[in-house]
Design a protein around this motif. Structure first.
Motif, PDB file in Angstrom:
ATOM      1  N   PRO A 142     -48.756 -14.273 -32.003  1.00  0.00           N
ATOM      2  CA  PRO A 142     -49.256 -13.108 -31.279  1.00  0.00           C
ATOM      3  C   PRO A 142     -50.669 -12.749 -31.724  1.00  0.00           C
ATOM      4  O   PRO A 142     -51.006 -12.823 -32.896  1.00  0.00           O
ATOM      5  N   GLU A 143     -51.490 -12.359 -30.765  1.00  0.00           N
ATOM      6  CA  GLU A 143     -52.838 -11.867 -31.032  1.00  0.00           C
ATOM      7  C   GLU A 143     -53.020 -10.578 -30.243  1.00  0.00           C
ATOM      8  O   GLU A 143     -52.133 -10.175 -29.487  1.00  0.00           O
ATOM      9  N   GLU A 144     -54.156  -9.947 -30.394  1.00  0.00           N
ATOM     10  CA  GLU A 144     -54.470  -8.761 -29.606  1.00  0.00           C
ATOM     11  C   GLU A 144     -55.858  -8.908 -28.993  1.00  0.00           C
ATOM     12  O   GLU A 144     -56.821  -9.232 -29.701  1.00  0.00           O
ATOM     13  N   LEU A 145     -55.933  -8.679 -27.691  1.00  0.00           N
ATOM     14  CA  LEU A 145     -57.233  -8.553 -27.041  1.00  0.00           C
ATOM     15  C   LEU A 145     -57.667  -7.109 -27.250  1.00  0.00           C
ATOM     16  O   LEU A 145     -56.902  -6.181 -26.969  1.00  0.00           O
ATOM     17  N   VAL A 146     -58.863  -6.925 -27.774  1.00  0.00           N
ATOM     18  CA  VAL A 146     -59.341  -5.578 -28.108  1.00  0.00           C
ATOM     19  C   VAL A 146     -60.509  -5.210 -27.204  1.00  0.00           C
ATOM     20  O   VAL A 146     -61.539  -5.892 -27.199  1.00  0.00           O
ATOM     21  N   LEU A 147     -60.347  -4.145 -26.439  1.00  0.00           N
ATOM     22  CA  LEU A 147     -61.400  -3.620 -25.571  1.00  0.00           C
ATOM     23  C   LEU A 147     -61.901  -2.317 -26.194  1.00  0.00           C
ATOM     24  O   LEU A 147     -61.126  -1.368 -26.372  1.00  0.00           O
ATOM     25  N   THR A 148     -63.189  -2.292 -26.546  1.00  0.00           N
ATOM     26  CA  THR A 148     -63.772  -1.116 -27.192  1.00  0.00           C
ATOM     27  C   THR A 148     -64.824  -0.506 -26.263  1.00  0.00           C
ATOM     28  O   THR A 148     -65.706  -1.205 -25.767  1.00  0.00           O
ATOM     29  N   PHE A 149     -64.719   0.807 -26.050  1.00  0.00           N
ATOM     30  CA  PHE A 149     -65.613   1.521 -25.127  1.00  0.00           C
ATOM     31  C   PHE A 149     -66.342   2.614 -25.921  1.00  0.00           C
ATOM     32  O   PHE A 149     -65.707   3.553 -26.412  1.00  0.00           O
ATOM     33  N   THR A 150     -67.654   2.490 -26.031  1.00  0.00           N
ATOM     34  CA  THR A 150     -68.438   3.419 -26.847  1.00  0.00           C
ATOM     35  C   THR A 150     -69.497   4.103 -25.993  1.00  0.00           C
ATOM     36  O   THR A 150     -70.205   3.446 -25.224  1.00  0.00           O
ATOM     37  N   PHE A 183     -73.503   3.174 -22.426  1.00  0.00           N
ATOM     38  CA  PHE A 183     -72.059   2.939 -22.429  1.00  0.00           C
ATOM     39  C   PHE A 183     -71.844   1.460 -22.720  1.00  0.00           C
ATOM     40  O   PHE A 183     -72.296   0.599 -21.975  1.00  0.00           O
ATOM     41  N   THR A 184     -71.159   1.178 -23.832  1.00  0.00           N
ATOM     42  CA  THR A 184     -70.969  -0.209 -24.272  1.00  0.00           C
ATOM     43  C   THR A 184     -69.503  -0.602 -24.205  1.00  0.00           C
ATOM     44  O   THR A 184     -68.639   0.120 -24.716  1.00  0.00           O
ATOM     45  N   ILE A 185     -69.255  -1.733 -23.570  1.00  0.00           N
ATOM     46  CA  ILE A 185     -67.905  -2.303 -23.534  1.00  0.00           C
ATOM     47  C   ILE A 185     -67.928  -3.578 -24.366  1.00  0.00           C
ATOM     48  O   ILE A 185     -68.686  -4.506 -24.072  1.00  0.00           O
ATOM     49  N   LYS A 186     -67.107  -3.622 -25.409  1.00  0.00           N
ATOM     50  CA  LYS A 186     -67.019  -4.826 -26.244  1.00  0.00           C
ATOM     51  C   LYS A 186     -65.648  -5.457 -26.075  1.00  0.00           C
ATOM     52  O   LYS A 186     -64.634  -4.763 -26.121  1.00  0.00           O
ATOM     53  N   GLY A 244     -47.601  -3.119 -23.421  1.00  0.00           N
ATOM     54  CA  GLY A 244     -47.106  -3.291 -24.778  1.00  0.00           C
ATOM     55  C   GLY A 244     -48.152  -2.994 -25.832  1.00  0.00           C
ATOM     56  O   GLY A 244     -47.971  -3.303 -27.014  1.00  0.00           O
ATOM     57  N   GLY A 245     -49.261  -2.383 -25.429  1.00  0.00           N
ATOM     58  CA  GLY A 245     -50.360  -2.094 -26.350  1.00  0.00           C
ATOM     59  C   GLY A 245     -50.496  -0.615 -26.624  1.00  0.00           C
ATOM     60  O   GLY A 245     -49.546   0.161 -26.463  1.00  0.00           O
ATOM     61  N   LYS A 246     -51.694  -0.214 -27.015  1.00  0.00           N
ATOM     62  CA  LYS A 246     -51.931   1.200 -27.316  1.00  0.00           C
ATOM     63  C   LYS A 246     -53.402   1.534 -27.113  1.00  0.00           C
ATOM     64  O   LYS A 246     -54.270   0.649 -27.098  1.00  0.00           O
ATOM     65  N   ALA A 247     -53.672   2.821 -26.969  1.00  0.00           N
ATOM     66  CA  ALA A 247     -55.034   3.322 -26.827  1.00  0.00           C
ATOM     67  C   ALA A 247     -55.295   4.350 -27.916  1.00  0.00           C
ATOM     68  O   ALA A 247     -54.443   5.203 -28.180  1.00  0.00           O
ATOM     69  N   THR A 248     -56.467   4.260 -28.563  1.00  0.00           N
ATOM     70  CA  THR A 248     -56.826   5.193 -29.623  1.00  0.00           C
ATOM     71  C   THR A 248     -58.262   5.672 -29.410  1.00  0.00           C
ATOM     72  O   THR A 248     -59.016   5.083 -28.623  1.00  0.00           O
ATOM     73  N   VAL A 249     -58.634   6.720 -30.138  1.00  0.00           N
ATOM     74  CA  VAL A 249     -59.983   7.266 -30.000  1.00  0.00           C
ATOM     75  C   VAL A 249     -60.531   7.668 -31.360  1.00  0.00           C
ATOM     76  O   VAL A 249     -59.783   8.093 -32.249  1.00  0.00           O
ATOM     77  N   GLY A 253     -71.128  10.439 -30.474  1.00  0.00           N
ATOM     78  CA  GLY A 253     -70.434   9.846 -29.346  1.00  0.00           C
ATOM     79  C   GLY A 253     -68.977   9.564 -29.635  1.00  0.00           C
ATOM     80  O   GLY A 253     -68.467   9.868 -30.715  1.00  0.00           O
ATOM     81  N   ALA A 254     -68.297   8.980 -28.651  1.00  0.00           N
ATOM     82  CA  ALA A 254     -66.872   8.674 -28.773  1.00  0.00           C
ATOM     83  C   ALA A 254     -66.646   7.183 -28.578  1.00  0.00           C
ATOM     84  O   ALA A 254     -67.374   6.521 -27.837  1.00  0.00           O
ATOM     85  N   THR A 255     -65.608   6.667 -29.241  1.00  0.00           N
ATOM     86  CA  THR A 255     -65.225   5.267 -29.094  1.00  0.00           C
ATOM     87  C   THR A 255     -63.735   5.197 -28.783  1.00  0.00           C
ATOM     88  O   THR A 255     -62.910   5.677 -29.565  1.00  0.00           O
ATOM     89  N   PHE A 256     -63.420   4.626 -27.631  1.00  0.00           N
ATOM     90  CA  PHE A 256     -62.030   4.415 -27.239  1.00  0.00           C
ATOM     91  C   PHE A 256     -61.700   2.940 -27.420  1.00  0.00           C
ATOM     92  O   PHE A 256     -62.489   2.068 -27.043  1.00  0.00           O
ATOM     93  N   THR A 257     -60.538   2.666 -27.986  1.00  0.00           N
ATOM     94  CA  THR A 257     -60.107   1.294 -28.230  1.00  0.00           C
ATOM     95  C   THR A 257     -58.764   1.061 -27.543  1.00  0.00           C
ATOM     96  O   THR A 257     -57.824   1.834 -27.744  1.00  0.00           O
TER      97      THR A 257
END
Length: 275
Positions: A199-207, A171-174, A249-254, A260-264
């Protein structure tokens, strides 16, 4: 006379209808609020699984620890989980009072994810899942620590349950940040206002390295009570992830495949102005 009586009956019927509609509207509003609070409570009960599992793991380690300092360290980690449970309780009470649902603060990413690692490592190790945290961004960000910790714990638990069918995995968190455009790519207007906040975006990726998500539920994965048939699954975890991302104010995608699966999770940030 009869005409007066007829008029009185008509007025009474209208008044009665208005009162009944008012009562029905009040009743519906109460029911909707109770339903929403019930869903929120369902989410809290769902999310209690992870901190309680972590507490259980540290209690077992504490029981076998010989050194006092080591026991004290485990006790501190357990207390942090109880604080997290207390924050969940406050979420429900604040919602019931109609207060603000999130409290974004300045967070130092390296210490925050050190704590995430300490929280999840033992829990995931029991499921034979290797935890990897890739901090491509080690600066600061603004978000509600308690809420984002819930997001991470939900996705970690989902990943562990998915990889259980393969006997474990990784399980990887980037953690990264979408940078602003390079000067050559900006318009003249952008260059002239380069000193202003951007504006920027902090991106959390879960694989994970699980079997992926069935195609028939991918399009509605973030809806409440949608589950892929996992044992003990409630179908609430990803709905909670989506709600918390949107509260920021963000969003979650898959994205998913047989590997495997990657959630962002994307969290908008406001870049500090240059000196």
């Amino acid at each position: 006379d009869e005409e007066d009586k007829g008029l009185l009956l008509l007025l009474s019927a209208n008044a009665s209808t208005a009162i009944q509609l008012h009562w029905a509207r009040e009743s519906k509003e109460r029911e909707e609020r109770l339903t929403t609070i019930g869903r929120l409570l369902s989410g809290v009960l769902h999310d209690l699984k992870t901190p309680l599992g972590v507490i259980n793991g540290y209690v077992e380690l504490m029981r076998s620890a010989d050194k006092k300092a080591q026991r004290a360290e485990y006790a501190d980690l357990i207390l942090k989980q109880f604080a997290h449970i207390g924050a969940m309780q406050r979420d429900v009470l604040e919602f019931a009072r109609g207060e603000k649902s999130i409290l974004p603060r300045k967070v130092y990413l390296a210490p925050f994810f050190d704590e995430v690692k300490a929280t999840l490592e033992t829990f995931l190790a029991k499921a034979k899942v290797e935890l990897v945290i890739d901090l491509a961004d080690r600066g600061t960000a603004r978000f509600d620590e308690g809420k984002i910790l819930r997001v991470i714990q939900n996705l970690a638990r989902n990943a562990a349950e998915a990889m259980a069918t393969k006997g474990g995995g990784k399980f990887t968190i980037k953690v990264s940040r979408i940078p602003e455009a390079a000067p050559s790519e900006r318009s003249r207007r952008d260059v002239s206002t380069a000193k202003s906040a951007k504006p920027e975006e902090l991106v959390l990726t879960f694989t994970d390295t699980g079997p992926g998500i069935p195609k028939e539920i991918q399009h509605r994965l973030f809806q409440s009570f949608v589950t892929s048939g996992k044992k003990g699954g409630t179908g609430l975890g990803l709905a909670i992830v989506k709600r918390i991302a949107e509260e920021h104010g963000g969003k979650a995608t898959v994205a998913s495949s047989s590997k495997g699966a990657t959630f962002t999770v994307r969290l908008p940030q406001l870049k500090e102005p240059s000196a």
